[in-house]
Design a protein around this motif. Structure first.
Motif, PDB file in Angstrom:
ATOM      1  N   GLY A 203      -1.692  -9.128 -19.938  1.00 27.68           N
ATOM      2  CA  GLY A 203      -2.446  -8.377 -19.755  1.00 27.68           C
ATOM      3  C   GLY A 203      -0.761  -7.925 -20.208  1.00 27.68           C
ATOM      4  N   VAL A 204      -0.858  -6.904 -19.898  1.00 29.15           N
ATOM      5  CA  VAL A 204       0.553  -5.645 -20.297  1.00 29.15           C
ATOM      6  C   VAL A 204       1.062  -4.800 -19.004  1.00 29.15           C
ATOM      7  CG1 VAL A 204       0.189  -6.068 -22.533  1.00 29.15           C
ATOM      8  CG2 VAL A 204      -0.154  -3.740 -21.014  1.00 29.15           C
ATOM      9  N   MET A 205       2.056  -4.644 -18.936  1.00 31.07           N
ATOM     10  CA  MET A 205       3.148  -2.841 -17.946  1.00 31.07           C
ATOM     11  C   MET A 205       2.471  -1.982 -18.535  1.00 31.07           C
ATOM     12  SD  MET A 205       4.824  -4.557 -15.683  1.00 31.07           S
ATOM     13  CE  MET A 205       6.881  -3.489 -15.392  1.00 31.07           C
ATOM     14  N   ILE A 230       4.545   2.418 -10.122  1.00 33.01           N
ATOM     15  CA  ILE A 230       4.663   4.148 -10.003  1.00 33.01           C
ATOM     16  C   ILE A 230       6.365   3.659 -10.144  1.00 33.01           C
ATOM     17  CG2 ILE A 230       4.254   4.629  -7.609  1.00 33.01           C
ATOM     18  CD1 ILE A 230       2.035   3.915  -7.336  1.00 33.01           C
ATOM     19  N   LYS A 231       7.160   4.611 -10.300  1.00 34.87           N
ATOM     20  CA  LYS A 231       8.639   4.001 -10.591  1.00 34.87           C
ATOM     21  C   LYS A 231       9.308   5.580 -10.766  1.00 34.87           C
ATOM     22  CE  LYS A 231      10.369   3.195 -15.048  1.00 34.87           C
ATOM     23  NZ  LYS A 231      10.836   2.256 -16.173  1.00 34.87           N
ATOM     24  N   LYS A 232       9.967   5.775  -9.656  1.00 32.27           N
ATOM     25  CA  LYS A 232      11.377   6.917  -9.789  1.00 32.27           C
ATOM     26  C   LYS A 232      12.596   6.855 -10.780  1.00 32.27           C
ATOM     27  CE  LYS A 232      11.768  10.691  -7.031  1.00 32.27           C
ATOM     28  NZ  LYS A 232      12.841  11.405  -7.200  1.00 32.27           N
ATOM     29  N   ASN A 233      13.767   5.735 -10.010  1.00 34.31           N
ATOM     30  CA  ASN A 233      14.449   5.556 -10.052  1.00 34.31           C
ATOM     31  C   ASN A 233      14.842   4.119  -9.975  1.00 34.31           C
ATOM     32  OD1 ASN A 233      16.188   7.919 -10.816  1.00 34.31           O
ATOM     33  ND2 ASN A 233      15.364   8.223  -8.762  1.00 34.31           N
ATOM     34  N   VAL A 273      -1.039  -2.230  -9.013  1.00 38.61           N
ATOM     35  CA  VAL A 273      -0.069  -1.136  -8.674  1.00 38.61           C
ATOM     36  C   VAL A 273       0.972  -2.163  -8.048  1.00 38.61           C
ATOM     37  CG1 VAL A 273      -0.695   0.813  -7.064  1.00 38.61           C
ATOM     38  CG2 VAL A 273      -2.363  -0.151  -7.882  1.00 38.61           C
ATOM     39  N   ASP A 274       1.900  -1.193  -8.911  1.00 33.97           N
ATOM     40  CA  ASP A 274       3.050  -1.972  -8.867  1.00 33.97           C
ATOM     41  C   ASP A 274       4.210  -0.961  -8.116  1.00 33.97           C
ATOM     42  OD1 ASP A 274       6.229  -2.451  -9.225  1.00 33.97           O
ATOM     43  OD2 ASP A 274       6.007  -3.056 -11.319  1.00 33.97           O
ATOM     44  N   MET A 275       4.360  -1.484  -6.658  1.00 31.16           N
ATOM     45  CA  MET A 275       5.558  -0.500  -6.155  1.00 31.16           C
ATOM     46  C   MET A 275       6.620  -0.483  -6.694  1.00 31.16           C
ATOM     47  SD  MET A 275       5.418   2.370  -3.777  1.00 31.16           S
ATOM     48  CE  MET A 275       4.706   1.973  -2.180  1.00 31.16           C
ATOM     49  N   HIS A 276       7.793   0.040  -7.560  1.00 36.02           N
ATOM     50  CA  HIS A 276       8.423  -0.344  -8.946  1.00 36.02           C
ATOM     51  C   HIS A 276       9.590   0.257  -8.065  1.00 36.02           C
ATOM     52  CE1 HIS A 276       9.091  -2.285 -12.794  1.00 36.02           C
ATOM     53  NE2 HIS A 276       9.905  -1.939 -12.841  1.00 36.02           N
ATOM     54  N   GLY A 277       9.492   1.165  -7.274  1.00 39.53           N
ATOM     55  CA  GLY A 277      10.568   1.452  -6.993  1.00 39.53           C
ATOM     56  C   GLY A 277      10.956   1.470  -5.086  1.00 39.53           C
ATOM     57  N   ASP A 321       0.916  -4.720  -5.597  1.00 43.61           N
ATOM     58  CA  ASP A 321       2.603  -5.112  -6.155  1.00 43.61           C
ATOM     59  C   ASP A 321       3.046  -4.970  -4.944  1.00 43.61           C
ATOM     60  OD1 ASP A 321       4.765  -6.844  -7.385  1.00 43.61           O
ATOM     61  OD2 ASP A 321       3.711  -6.538  -8.867  1.00 43.61           O
ATOM     62  N   ILE A 322       3.387  -5.704  -3.977  1.00 38.29           N
ATOM     63  CA  ILE A 322       4.596  -4.663  -3.214  1.00 38.29           C
ATOM     64  C   ILE A 322       5.713  -4.256  -3.163  1.00 38.29           C
ATOM     65  CG2 ILE A 322       5.246  -4.856  -0.610  1.00 38.29           C
ATOM     66  CD1 ILE A 322       3.144  -7.113   0.195  1.00 38.29           C
ATOM     67  N   ILE A 323       6.666  -5.000  -3.915  1.00 39.60           N
ATOM     68  CA  ILE A 323       7.471  -4.020  -4.372  1.00 39.60           C
ATOM     69  C   ILE A 323       8.097  -4.845  -5.340  1.00 39.60           C
ATOM     70  CG2 ILE A 323       8.870  -5.577  -2.827  1.00 39.60           C
ATOM     71  CD1 ILE A 323       9.990  -2.289  -3.992  1.00 39.60           C
ATOM     72  N   ASN A 324       9.107  -4.465  -6.481  1.00 45.75           N
ATOM     73  CA  ASN A 324       9.408  -5.074  -7.623  1.00 45.75           C
ATOM     74  C   ASN A 324      10.685  -5.738  -7.622  1.00 45.75           C
ATOM     75  OD1 ASN A 324       9.386  -4.908 -10.888  1.00 45.75           O
ATOM     76  ND2 ASN A 324      10.939  -3.865 -10.663  1.00 45.75           N
ATOM     77  N   GLU A 325      11.079  -6.682  -7.752  1.00 51.56           N
ATOM     78  CA  GLU A 325      12.547  -7.484  -8.075  1.00 51.56           C
ATOM     79  C   GLU A 325      12.819  -7.066  -6.895  1.00 51.56           C
ATOM     80  OE1 GLU A 325      13.948  -6.658 -11.730  1.00 51.56           O
ATOM     81  OE2 GLU A 325      12.537  -8.010 -12.915  1.00 51.56           O
TER      82      GLU A 325
END
Length: 516
Positions: A203-205, A230-233, A273-277, A321-325
């Protein structure tokens, strides 16, 4: 089970702690000898002390690295945390086309076979500023030998002056990336039918905000997965320090996520579900603030507890997805893997069955060399693939000469064979532990010559290894859009027909089955 998880959490504070010497020896690097200087550099006295100056006139900065160089013996620092401390000022340094260029206060060294390039924080990379103390912290593994300091300008004009370079040895460090709990002997990852019975997910982001028509379009593409950010900064420095404000924002994102999950359930699309920040965002050296400050770690765990309680058992959720990078450079009070284990324990205390996605340090394939699995069932391991960065990310900060794939990039021959070599640490981890692998992000900018070929080569490797994947990104930015064309980063144009990059994705999406 809950008691076991809670007990395990209590040991996490010890993970990644420094065992430093009581004193911090400082070595001063002389500025008046030992340097190899380009014609644009000079060393002269100022106020009774030598100053190294590098000047590049306007109009002469294109594709040039103008740096003074000095070799360093790094053997005494093996297994140590070290700070490189520079006193620097800048005068009208032009903004470079790539964010990692501009002012160079850089060390180049090898850790094993991998090149490392720790540099000054981005906020010192261009512009004008008075004398400033800039600190770059580095952890050296046990295989380092020599390094090379590079001070100057790359792809920028202007002037920088250096009046002091020091190395502060913070002492020996216990493994800063150690696993939070010991693994059973001959450990193999365990997967229940919820994971093992699913078809391959391709799939995709996400586009960062809910638009029903976007999800409908993905269903027409036959995508069966979306990684919802789920991204803010993300990437912001010293941001999101107001925890109540972050928590209020996060609550609005949960309301949006509920709409996404309900819609994806109808369309037969699974959601990662990606915690992106995270609360506290990142420090100047890119480290997650929550690895160093407990209040942000606690707020991060509280966010996951709210999310897990609200969506427990939702059929559209593939995994969390617990934490991005989760970048960590050197030792931290709680390391990148320990914070993920703590979050996993908190989530599983609420929802004991939900699959979890754990990532390596920084996110790229190389750090799989020291990633350790977590002894929990249904844990999926993710990696992001953007190598070679100078090709896949070219021109994002401005128009720059185009770099083609396949071809010679950064003095190496890049083709499918080289991409396969880059992914070897991930493949080795998969085979050693029987782990399920998910490529959460991969992409090359739309105007990179050979971008479609690069996509074909990396996806063919994912398919060969049986990995799930999501392309970065769908309707988020024109740089990555497979629905745009244009000669460079400054001139995006909506495509009149399917691009060659989109055709690559659609051809693989044809293989998708709809998960139940």
């Amino acid at each position: 089970m809950r008691n076991i998880l809670i007990a395990a959490v209590t040991i996490l504070a010890a993970a990644g702690m420094i065992r430093a010497e009581q004193t911090c020896p400082v070595r001063t690097i002389p500025l008046d000898s030992g340097w190899r200087l380009p014609p644009e550099a000079r060393i002269a006295g100022a106020g009774g002390r030598p100053v190294l100056t590098v000047t590049v006139p306007p109009g002469e900065s294109a594709a040039r690295q103008v740096v003074a160089r000095r070799t360093l013996n790094l053997v005494p620092y093996r297994g140590h945390q070290v700070e490189f401390i520079y006193e620097v000022r800048a005068d009208r340094v032009s903004r470079p086309p790539e964010e990692y260029n501009g002012v160079k206060l850089m060390l180049h060294y090898k850790d094993g076979e991998k090149n490392r390039w720790p540099n000054a924080p981005r906020r010192y990379s261009f512009g004008s500023y008075d004398w400033s103390t800039v600190t770059v912290r580095v952890y050296f593994g046990h295989n380092v030998k020599d390094g090379e300091l590079l001070i100057g300008l790359q792809n920028s004009s202007g002037r920088i002056e250096i009046r002091s370079v020091e190395i502060r040895d913070l002492g020996a460090v216990s493994d800063p990336y150690a696993a939070p709990v010991p693994l059973p002997e001959n450990y193999r990852a365990e997967y229940t039918a919820r994971i093992s019975s699913l078809p391959r997910l391709r799939g995709v982001m996400s586009p960062n905000s809910y638009h029903p028509e976007d999800l409908e379009e993905l269903a027409r593409w036959n995508s069966n997965l979306i990684r919802w950010q789920i991204k803010k900064n993300w990437g912001g420095f010293n941001a999101d320090r107001d925890i109540p404000e972050f928590t209020a924002w996060f609550q609005t994102k949960l309301d949006e996520l509920e709409k996404v999950l309900n819609h994806c359930r109808k369309l037969g699309i699974k959601v990662a579900v990606d915690m992106h920040g995270a609360p506290g965002a990142r420090l100047d050296n890119f480290d997650l603030a929550m690895l160093h400050e407990k209040k942000y770690a606690d707020a991060f765990i509280a966010c996951w507890e709210k999310l897990a309680a609200r969506f427990r058992g939702h059929p559209a959720v593939w995994a969390y997805d617990i934490i991005n990078e989760p970048q960590q450079h050197g030792a931290a009070p709680v390391n990148y893997l320990a914070i993920q284990y703590r979050a996993a324990a908190a989530i599983r205390a609420i929802d004991p069955d939900v699959p979890l996605i754990v990532t390596c340090n920084i996110g790229g394939p190389d750090t799989y060399r020291y990633l350790k699995p977590l002894p929990l069932k249904d844990v999926i391991y993710t990696v992001h693939m953007y190598e070679p960065i100078s090709c896949t990310h070219q021109g994002i900060s401005g128009v720059a000469p185009l770099i083609s794939y396949p071809g010679t990039i950064d003095e190496k021959k890049w083709d499918r064979t080289m991409l396969k070599k880059q992914l070897e640490p991930v493949r080795d981890f998969q085979e050693k532990y029987g782990a399920r692998i998910y490529v959460g992000e991969f992409s090359a900018v739309r105007y990179a010559p050979g971008a479609a070929r690069w996509l074909e080569d990396v996806i063919s490797l994912f398919e060969e290894y049986g990995w799930d994947w999501s392309y970065h990104a769908f309707r988020e930015s024109h740089f990555w859009s497979v629905e745009h064309v244009g000669p460079d980063g400054a001139h995006p144009v909506p495509a009149d027909e399917d691009t060659d990059r989109k055709r690559v994705l659609l051809r693989y999406f044809e293989k998708n089955e709809k998960p139940e």
